[in-house]
Design a protein around this motif. Sequence first.
Motif, PDB file in Angstrom:
ATOM      1  N   SER A 236       0.808  -1.222   0.000  1.00  0.00           N
ATOM      2  CA  SER A 236       0.000   0.000   0.000  1.00  0.00           C
ATOM      3  C   SER A 236       0.839   1.267   0.000  1.00  0.00           C
ATOM      4  O   SER A 236       0.406   2.308  -0.496  1.00  0.00           O
ATOM      5  CB  SER A 236      -0.926   0.012   1.222  1.00  0.00           C
ATOM      6  N   HIS A 237       2.052   1.196   0.565  1.00  0.00           N
ATOM      7  CA  HIS A 237       2.901   2.383   0.698  1.00  0.00           C
ATOM      8  C   HIS A 237       4.290   2.127   0.105  1.00  0.00           C
ATOM      9  O   HIS A 237       5.313   2.383   0.744  1.00  0.00           O
ATOM     10  CB  HIS A 237       3.021   2.796   2.170  1.00  0.00           C
ATOM     11  N   ASP A 238       4.313   1.610  -1.117  1.00  0.00           N
ATOM     12  CA  ASP A 238       5.574   1.378  -1.812  1.00  0.00           C
ATOM     13  C   ASP A 238       6.126   2.722  -2.267  1.00  0.00           C
ATOM     14  O   ASP A 238       5.519   3.398  -3.113  1.00  0.00           O
ATOM     15  CB  ASP A 238       5.347   0.454  -3.014  1.00  0.00           C
ATOM     16  N   THR A 239       7.268   3.128  -1.734  1.00  0.00           N
ATOM     17  CA  THR A 239       7.844   4.427  -2.081  1.00  0.00           C
ATOM     18  C   THR A 239       8.753   4.354  -3.299  1.00  0.00           C
ATOM     19  O   THR A 239       9.058   5.384  -3.898  1.00  0.00           O
ATOM     20  CB  THR A 239       8.648   4.995  -0.892  1.00  0.00           C
ATOM     21  N   LEU A 258      -5.516  -8.418  -9.056  1.00  0.00           N
ATOM     22  CA  LEU A 258      -4.761  -7.404  -8.321  1.00  0.00           C
ATOM     23  C   LEU A 258      -4.889  -7.645  -6.829  1.00  0.00           C
ATOM     24  O   LEU A 258      -6.000  -7.839  -6.314  1.00  0.00           O
ATOM     25  CB  LEU A 258      -5.282  -6.004  -8.672  1.00  0.00           C
ATOM     26  N   VAL A 259      -3.740  -7.631  -6.120  1.00  0.00           N
ATOM     27  CA  VAL A 259      -3.722  -7.779  -4.670  1.00  0.00           C
ATOM     28  C   VAL A 259      -2.879  -6.651  -4.078  1.00  0.00           C
ATOM     29  O   VAL A 259      -1.737  -6.445  -4.493  1.00  0.00           O
ATOM     30  CB  VAL A 259      -3.126  -9.137  -4.235  1.00  0.00           C
ATOM     31  N   LEU A 260      -3.450  -5.916  -3.134  1.00  0.00           N
ATOM     32  CA  LEU A 260      -2.732  -4.868  -2.406  1.00  0.00           C
ATOM     33  C   LEU A 260      -2.686  -5.244  -0.931  1.00  0.00           C
ATOM     34  O   LEU A 260      -3.719  -5.566  -0.346  1.00  0.00           O
ATOM     35  CB  LEU A 260      -3.431  -3.510  -2.580  1.00  0.00           C
ATOM     36  N   TYR A 261      -1.492  -5.191  -0.348  1.00  0.00           N
ATOM     37  CA  TYR A 261      -1.340  -5.534   1.054  1.00  0.00           C
ATOM     38  C   TYR A 261      -1.252  -4.272   1.909  1.00  0.00           C
ATOM     39  O   TYR A 261      -0.610  -3.293   1.516  1.00  0.00           O
ATOM     40  CB  TYR A 261      -0.084  -6.391   1.259  1.00  0.00           C
ATOM     41  N   PRO A 262      -1.875  -4.289   3.094  1.00  0.00           N
ATOM     42  CA  PRO A 262      -1.928  -3.087   3.934  1.00  0.00           C
ATOM     43  C   PRO A 262      -0.617  -2.800   4.661  1.00  0.00           C
ATOM     44  O   PRO A 262       0.199  -3.706   4.865  1.00  0.00           O
ATOM     45  CB  PRO A 262      -3.034  -3.420   4.936  1.00  0.00           C
ATOM     46  N   GLY A 267       8.676  -4.225   0.050  1.00  0.00           N
ATOM     47  CA  GLY A 267       8.850  -5.625   0.434  1.00  0.00           C
ATOM     48  C   GLY A 267       7.588  -6.271   0.965  1.00  0.00           C
ATOM     49  O   GLY A 267       7.656  -7.124   1.861  1.00  0.00           O
ATOM     50  N   ALA A 268       6.447  -5.919   0.409  1.00  0.00           N
ATOM     51  CA  ALA A 268       5.173  -6.448   0.902  1.00  0.00           C
ATOM     52  C   ALA A 268       5.139  -7.974   0.886  1.00  0.00           C
ATOM     53  O   ALA A 268       4.571  -8.602   1.778  1.00  0.00           O
ATOM     54  CB  ALA A 268       4.022  -5.895   0.065  1.00  0.00           C
ATOM     55  N   LEU A 269       5.763  -8.589  -0.112  1.00  0.00           N
ATOM     56  CA  LEU A 269       5.754 -10.058  -0.193  1.00  0.00           C
ATOM     57  C   LEU A 269       6.536 -10.691   0.945  1.00  0.00           C
ATOM     58  O   LEU A 269       6.281 -11.853   1.303  1.00  0.00           O
ATOM     59  CB  LEU A 269       6.302 -10.527  -1.541  1.00  0.00           C
ATOM     60  N   PHE A 270       7.483  -9.965   1.527  1.00  0.00           N
ATOM     61  CA  PHE A 270       8.254 -10.482   2.657  1.00  0.00           C
ATOM     62  C   PHE A 270       7.559 -10.187   3.979  1.00  0.00           C
ATOM     63  O   PHE A 270       7.589 -11.005   4.900  1.00  0.00           O
ATOM     64  CB  PHE A 270       9.653  -9.875   2.659  1.00  0.00           C
ATOM     65  N   GLN A 271       6.938  -9.027   4.070  1.00  0.00           N
ATOM     66  CA  GLN A 271       6.210  -8.679   5.289  1.00  0.00           C
ATOM     67  C   GLN A 271       4.996  -9.578   5.476  1.00  0.00           C
ATOM     68  O   GLN A 271       4.737 -10.076   6.570  1.00  0.00           O
ATOM     69  CB  GLN A 271       5.760  -7.219   5.242  1.00  0.00           C
TER      70      GLN A 271
END
Length: 291
Positions: A236-239, A258-262, A267-271
């Motif tokens: 959601s907050h990829d800078t 489409l998938v957005l992670y909160p 590194g959303a896939l790692f978090q």
Amino acid sequence: MTQLDIVRQHVATLETALTRYVEGNGIRFAYRLLGPATGTPLVLLQHFSGNIDAWDPAVVNALAADRPVIAFDNAGVGRSTGQTPDNIETMARDAVAFINLLGLPEVDLLGFSLGGCVAQQIAADHGRLVRKLILVGTAPKGGEEHLLAVLQQAFSQTDAPDPRLPLFFTKSSASQSSGLAFLKRTKLRKDDRDTDNGKAVTDPQAKALITWCATPDPEHAILRAIRQPALVVSGSHDTMLPASNAYAMFKELSNAQLVLYPDSGHGALFQHHEIFVSHVRTFLQAQSAAA
């Protein structure tokens, strides 16, 4: 492949797998092979500056539980020889050469960040080679990027234990905690670790990524050439490569989810590794009319 090789594949993890090599077209590619001996292989295309050991074992090992997974260094990266190209097209050509050297007639692709740009190029150019693709934290040609500004800011934070902490994760306590856990996992392998080739890799890779995003593609020619099913993922907050890129790709691809992670960054896939792996498995296993 011998029976012993098959057994080793089944028990190997990213931390323990033998680093293998295959050579052709003047390049000696380094790679690790995990998972069972049957099924469509999932080939991982890495982020800017990353090598095999920059992947998260929590992601790679879980994905390899029920399918072959291949992590490799493209030309000039890590232990692979050759020169790192300064453009996406040549990176894609080298990756296809690697896949062909392994004798794989069909693969799935997981491209993260810079690797996602390479995955788009491969899928557009080699429709029969790619069955499905997963595009994570990436951008379409002509997309939005803030690579240099974000890198400068991250490296100015001298109190961070690793630049990936501010680069890949948000400032929230939950995201930072996940980031520290991710960094710990990437250091689990102690022997035969991959190598960091510094500016010989990062300079041309930066040029390739910036040029890709700076080159207009008003007709979305590459995205519209991709007919394979695609899973588009972003934090959601990829800078570095903002989530607006994910939505733009989703709209133009003919068969995308489409998938957005909160509360997550690049590194959303790692978090969110557990749910990410679950989403990828569901996507790869699903039947599709376009597959």
